[in-house]
Enzyme design. Sequence first.
Site, short mmCIF file in Angstrom:
data_model
loop_
_atom_site.label_atom_id
_atom_site.label_comp_id
_atom_site.label_asym_id
_atom_site.label_seq_id
_atom_site.Cartn_x
_atom_site.Cartn_y
_atom_site.Cartn_z
N ASP A 92 -19.63 7.51 16.16
CA ASP A 92 -19.28 6.16 15.71
C ASP A 92 -18.92 6.21 14.23
OD1 ASP A 92 -22.14 6.51 15.07
OD2 ASP A 92 -22.02 4.45 14.35
N GLU A 156 -24.91 5.37 14.90
CA GLU A 156 -25.63 5.71 13.66
C GLU A 156 -25.27 4.77 12.52
OE1 GLU A 156 -26.46 7.41 9.79
OE2 GLU A 156 -24.48 7.08 10.63
#
Length: 451
Positions: A92, A156
């Site tokens: 991500d 994250e």
Amino acid sequence: MSSNPVAETVASLLPRAKAELAELVAFKSVADFAQFPKSESEAAAHWIADALRAEGFADVALLDTPDGTQSVYGFLPGPEGAKTVLLYAHYDVQPPLDEAGWTTPPFELTERDGRWYGRGSADCKGGVLMHLLALRALKANGGVPVHVKVIVEGSEEQGTGGLERYAEQHPELLAADTIVIGDAGNFRAGLPTVTTTLRGMTLVRVAVDTLAGNLHSGQFGGAAPDALGALVRVLDSLRAEDGSTTVDGLDATAAWDGLEYTEEQFRSDARVLDGVELIGDGSIADRIWARPAVTVLGIDCPPVIGATPSVQSSARALISLRVPPGVDAAAATKLLQAHVEAHTPWGARVTTEQIGQGQPFRADPSSPAYQAMADAMAVAYPGETMQYAGQGGSIPLCNTLAGLYPQAEILLIGLSEPEAQIHAVDESVSPEELERLSVAEALFLRNYAAG
């Protein structure tokens, strides 16, 4: 780089890695599904799962984590009786911010002036390629000498804790003798660095309300309490005159013992405008690695364009507090909330809501894995000695893993050196850093297996 078969293999694989990184960067995998389609993140996860399968990983799985995102897991068996190493990265990315501010499109990997530009190129899709390159180089030169687990997180950057909660619910899944977190970076390009501390973080949303509705500033201004003005007072109370963070009850005097950071280098890395002073006191390393730091991430109030002459009845802000090692993030959150409430003027109604939290982290650099990495870095970076540095950012999973596996050694390396400008426009990765760190990781795995 001195010639050795592993280094030669990594060099030969770099063009393929660039093509693969371009494919991975093209996914708009921002784990905020109010802004970007969930399908983009899912496609990135599937790409990584397919890449692991192609490398012979068994038990490849897309893990549905409690925050609604997916993490990718795979296991590559090594020789019988070998140690187990967990390799971590995340797919991500941060939103691209102002796409118009990018020199080239953020989700299109573009080479310019010897660097590869694109959102996530360094943080942390490049970390995925670093792990793949290291494993491919070992496979081509005698095989991978350890059991390898790979975990690639899907949220994250959002700090929503999906993988942490999943790991706590399945503690056997990520168990390993050593964990390599590929989400840090060298102190500067070309200087091999292992990050030994991370600041934690807490996010708090503040809402201030003073009136039942907005009022005409001519008719009521001067006596009617302005919610935006009250919020400004609150936010100002979080900093001393020199810009140091001042949260009541939170220690801001700790000192960093290790690699130092000159003010001149920091000004250059941070692109501070000429004539603008740095904030805080103590050394630069003290300020960014060992002490708390508050940042106002956003404010909800009328934009300048279209604003009316009104006294504002409500205002909101999102505050980030970086929490230094040795301080509990939950305790720091309570201190921040109490500070905000105590410093809200005029009896204004204030509410605070914590929306994210990660604990700080401190590694043990005296462990055998650190010597194995130092020896590997010496080969990958000839003439340089591995340095220990802190990092102001947060990787919440580190503390979760340290708690679950207290005997595991944890090392943090990665591609996010200062020139990478992670989280900013024109994020980029140095292909030389990708090459050298991939060699270092491969040699580390070999050294660690033999130790």
